[in-house]
Design an enzyme around this catalytic site. Structure first.
Site, PDB file in Angstrom:
ATOM      1  N   LYS A 262      39.777  77.447 -56.082  1.00 41.54           N
ATOM      2  CA  LYS A 262      40.094  78.482 -55.091  1.00 41.54           C
ATOM      3  C   LYS A 262      39.194  79.695 -55.361  1.00 41.54           C
ATOM      4  O   LYS A 262      39.082  80.145 -56.502  1.00 41.54           O
ATOM      5  CB  LYS A 262      41.568  78.896 -55.198  1.00 41.54           C
ATOM      6  CG  LYS A 262      42.520  77.791 -54.765  1.00 41.54           C
ATOM      7  CD  LYS A 262      43.965  78.202 -55.010  1.00 41.54           C
ATOM      8  CE  LYS A 262      44.429  79.289 -54.060  1.00 41.54           C
ATOM      9  NZ  LYS A 262      45.830  79.697 -54.348  1.00 41.54           N
TER      10      LYS A 262
HETATM   11  O1  G3P Z   1      48.202  81.429 -53.192  1.00 41.21           O
HETATM   12  C1  G3P Z   1      48.577  82.394 -52.252  1.00 41.21           C
HETATM   13  C2  G3P Z   1      50.022  82.611 -52.203  1.00 41.21           C
HETATM   14  O2  G3P Z   1      50.579  82.214 -53.438  1.00 41.21           O
HETATM   15  C3  G3P Z   1      50.422  84.018 -51.918  1.00 41.21           C
HETATM   16  O3  G3P Z   1      51.781  84.016 -51.738  1.00 41.21           O
HETATM   17  O4  G3P Z   1      54.052  84.932 -51.739  1.00 41.21           O
HETATM   18  O5  G3P Z   1      52.271  86.003 -53.137  1.00 41.21           O
HETATM   19  O6  G3P Z   1      52.230  86.229 -50.658  1.00 41.21           O
HETATM   20  P1  G3P Z   1      52.623  85.398 -51.826  1.00 41.21           P
END
Ligand code: G3P
Length: 224
Positions: free
Chosen positions: A86
């Site tokens: 990533k």
């Molecule tokens: O990998 C991206 C994702 O984990 C972001 O999620 O919940 O931190 O917005 P969040």
């Protein structure tokens, strides 16, 4: 449509890998840091649970294209199975994506908030782009609509890059993104559980049990 688990919590991975049709596990530096443990040991433990065929995603922490490539090559070698690096979108990240494609290493360009960013990443050769649905919804940005626009755009321009929607807070967001045709959704264990849960399902199952037990008591089909 593939379900992917967005965590590095070993118990959650073990549980969801047993009970849900997972295609892989995604992580990012925040997710890894939450576990406060040795990075390579964690990667190895995740791999031993999901096996070599499910895809493991780990994010680079480097800032320059050359260092991102170096880290991606190491991650790819040491992750012992299907792997995708990533890379957060930036000029260096796009340069690294183009370099990694020449080396045959899969790339997901992450931290995507606009269809224009997604198109650029796909043109650089990204295998996946990850738009952040809930973070967009939090700023009234309509995350599911951004996902829909990216899906439509890739179709329009005949691009094979997959849309891996990320950042979910509700089962409804998951449903809406699946409905617009994104190819992958990465979620926490709690969101997977919320997708299954429905009060009328519980009531229906209770009804089946009650009706059966009224006639057959504790006997099951195995006892006939
Ligand atoms: O990998 C991206 C994702 O984990 C972001 O999620 O919940 O931190 O917005 P969040």
């Amino acid at each position: 449509m593939e379900y992917i688990l967005d965590t590095a919590d070993i118990e959650a991975i073990r549980y969801c890998n047993e009970f849900y049709p997972l295609a892989g596990v995604t992580t990012n530096p925040s997710i890894i840091a939450k576990e406060k443990t040795n990075f390579w040991e964690l990667v190895s433990e995740i791999r031993s649970i999901i096996g070599p065929d499910k895809i493991f995603f780990a994010q680079t922490v480097q800032k320059t294209a050359e260092k991102i490539v170096e880290e991606a090559v190491l991650l790819n070698e040491k992750s012992r199975g299907e792997f995708c690096v990533k890379i957060p979108i930036s000029e260096e990240g796009i340069k690294a994506t183009m370099m990694l494609k020449k080396l045959g290493i899969r790339v997901l360009v992450t931290a995507i908030f606009t269809p224009a960013q997604a198109l650029l990443a796909a043109k650089a050769g990204a295998d996946y782009v990850a738009p952040y649905v809930n973070r967009l919804d939090n700023i009234i940005g309509d995350g599911c609509n951004v996902v829909a626009e990216i899906v439509a755009q890739f179709k329009l321009h005949n691009l094979s890059c997959k849309v891996l929607a990320a950042s979910f807070q509700t089962a409804e967001q998951v449903h809406k993104c699946a409905a617009v045709g994104c190819q992958c959704i990465t979620v926490s264990a709690d969101i997977l559980k919320a997708v299954i849960a429905y009060p009328m399902t519980d009531a229906a199952i209770e009804g089946f049990d009650r009706d059966w037990q009224n006639v057959y008591g504790d006997k099951t089909i195995l006892d006939f």
